[in-house]
Motif scaffolding. Structure first.
Motif, short mmCIF file in Angstrom:
data_model
loop_
_atom_site.label_atom_id
_atom_site.label_comp_id
_atom_site.label_asym_id
_atom_site.label_seq_id
_atom_site.Cartn_x
_atom_site.Cartn_y
_atom_site.Cartn_z
N LEU A 4 5.66 74.55 8.79
CA LEU A 4 5.36 73.93 7.43
C LEU A 4 4.74 74.78 6.81
O LEU A 4 3.35 75.19 7.09
CB LEU A 4 4.77 72.61 7.70
CG LEU A 4 4.65 71.67 6.46
CD1 LEU A 4 5.88 71.19 5.68
CD2 LEU A 4 3.60 70.54 6.51
N ALA A 5 5.16 75.01 5.45
CA ALA A 5 4.51 75.71 4.43
C ALA A 5 3.53 74.62 3.61
O ALA A 5 3.83 73.54 3.05
CB ALA A 5 5.38 76.30 3.36
N ALA A 6 2.04 74.82 3.89
CA ALA A 6 0.86 73.95 3.33
C ALA A 6 -0.27 74.50 3.24
O ALA A 6 -0.47 75.49 4.00
CB ALA A 6 0.95 72.60 4.27
N ASP A 7 -1.18 73.99 2.30
CA ASP A 7 -2.33 74.49 2.19
C ASP A 7 -3.53 73.47 2.84
O ASP A 7 -3.79 72.41 2.17
CB ASP A 7 -2.62 74.71 0.79
CG ASP A 7 -3.86 75.13 0.38
OD1 ASP A 7 -4.91 75.58 1.23
OD2 ASP A 7 -4.38 75.26 -1.11
N VAL A 8 -3.99 74.23 3.97
CA VAL A 8 -5.06 73.35 4.51
C VAL A 8 -6.15 72.97 3.79
O VAL A 8 -7.05 72.13 4.45
CB VAL A 8 -5.01 73.81 5.96
CG1 VAL A 8 -3.84 73.62 7.10
CG2 VAL A 8 -5.70 75.24 6.12
N ALA A 9 -6.39 73.65 2.94
CA ALA A 9 -7.54 73.48 1.96
C ALA A 9 -7.61 72.08 1.21
O ALA A 9 -8.64 71.59 0.64
CB ALA A 9 -8.09 74.71 1.27
N SER A 10 -6.34 71.65 1.27
CA SER A 10 -6.09 70.28 0.54
C SER A 10 -6.14 69.30 1.41
O SER A 10 -5.52 69.44 2.54
CB SER A 10 -4.86 70.48 -0.48
OG SER A 10 -3.66 70.49 -0.06
N ASP A 11 -6.49 68.10 0.98
CA ASP A 11 -6.34 66.66 1.58
C ASP A 11 -4.79 66.46 1.92
O ASP A 11 -4.31 66.29 2.96
CB ASP A 11 -6.72 65.63 0.84
CG ASP A 11 -8.29 65.49 1.02
OD1 ASP A 11 -8.93 66.14 1.71
OD2 ASP A 11 -8.93 64.97 0.03
N ALA A 12 -4.15 66.81 0.96
CA ALA A 12 -2.48 66.49 1.18
C ALA A 12 -1.91 67.55 2.19
O ALA A 12 -1.24 67.08 3.12
CB ALA A 12 -1.68 66.47 -0.16
N GLY A 13 -2.34 68.63 2.09
CA GLY A 13 -2.02 69.93 2.77
C GLY A 13 -2.34 69.61 4.36
O GLY A 13 -1.34 69.63 5.34
N ARG A 14 -3.73 69.00 4.49
CA ARG A 14 -4.03 68.89 6.10
C ARG A 14 -3.08 67.56 6.53
O ARG A 14 -2.80 67.77 7.78
CB ARG A 14 -5.46 68.63 6.14
CG ARG A 14 -6.22 69.83 5.98
CD ARG A 14 -7.76 69.60 6.12
NE ARG A 14 -8.35 68.53 5.08
CZ ARG A 14 -8.88 68.84 4.06
NH1 ARG A 14 -8.82 70.20 3.62
NH2 ARG A 14 -9.28 67.91 3.34
#
Length: 265
Positions: free
Chosen positions: A56-66
């Motif tokens: 998955l393309a996601a930013d784990v620095a954000s709540d939504a990404g995690r």
């Protein structure tokens, strides 16, 4: 830990140490879910890993990404046995010349994201009964290097988070391992010009990943990939920190010039 059949989530798994570890774990029979911020890098990584890998393309620095990362990984894998907190960010240079946004990015990606993602993943890891959290710290967590003040702080924080959590979870089916890589030839290091003369001896991502996987199989407490120069610095820092201060004072002009553009945020 027996790797075969383990369900593994790797953050920052689209390049560098994360992708190299993904290949080795897959060869040993692990089922993989990798994440990264860039869709193009994710697509390339999944293509290289083959049809068995998911991501998955996601930013784990954000709540939504995690939240999206963990939800998608659990759905794809049917549970979780191993969480590898590998996503990282760095900005070198003098502290007063480092922007507040750059400092926050290092804190959020290198320290806050692993803590919060691990907390969210613990129920699934506990359900495994034979689980592991791997935190990718840095050799700079073991010895503070000029012009890496914030990076040293967050990586040392991650290392101590892992140490404390390992003891917190003893006997509960979740082991915690910390990896301390030195300079590694990855995209994260491309903008650094620091070389062996300044204590930055680069290993390949494959060498670091191989040591990490061996450590996982051995249930090691930590894996340290320190060059001879960096190991000497760590030892001198314990025995005579003032002597290391003097050594860094000599290196400061060359080091400052070599790392002033080192950024991967």
């Amino acid at each position: 830990m027996q790797i075969d059949g383990k369900r593994v989530l790797i953050t920052g798994g689209t390049s560098g140490i994360g992708l190299a570890a993904a290949h080795l774990l897959q060869e040993k029979g692990a089922r993989l879910f990798v994440t990264g911020r860039r869709p193009d890098a994710l697509a390339a990584a999944l293509d290289a890993l083959g049809p068995g890998a998911r991501g998955l393309a996601a930013d784990v620095a954000s709540d939504a990404g995690r939240a999206a990362t963990l939800e998608a990984a659990l759905a794809a894998l049917g549970g979780l046995d191993v969480l590898v907190n590998n996503a990282g960010a760095v900005r070198a240079g003098r502290l007063e010349e480092t922007g507040a946004a750059e400092i926050r990015a290092m804190v959020e990606v290198d320290l806050l994201a692993p803590i919060l993602l691990t907390r969210a993943a613990l129920p699934a890891l506990r359900a495994s009964g034979d689980a592991m959290v791997v935190n990718v710290a840095s050799g700079i967590a073991l010895v503070g290097v000029p012009f890496y003040a914030t990076y040293a702080a967050v990586k040392a924080g991650l290392a101590h988070f892992g140490e404390a959590l390992r003891r917190e979870l003893l006997g509960e089916g979740v082991h915690v391992l910390t990896l301390y890589p030195s300079a590694t030839d990855t995209p994260m290091m491309r903008t650094s010009r620091a070389g062996p003369d300044l204590g930055f001896v680069k290993e390949t991502a494959q060498e670091v990943a191989a040591a990490l996987v061996a450590g996982m199989e051995a249930d090691a407490l930590d894996v340290r990939r320190l060059s001879e120069q960096r190991a000497q610095m760590v030892a001198l820092n314990r025995a005579d920190p003032a002597a290391l201060d003097a050594r860094f004072r000599e290196l400061k002009p060359a080091l400052a010039a070599a790392v002033k553009d080192h950024s991967a945020l």
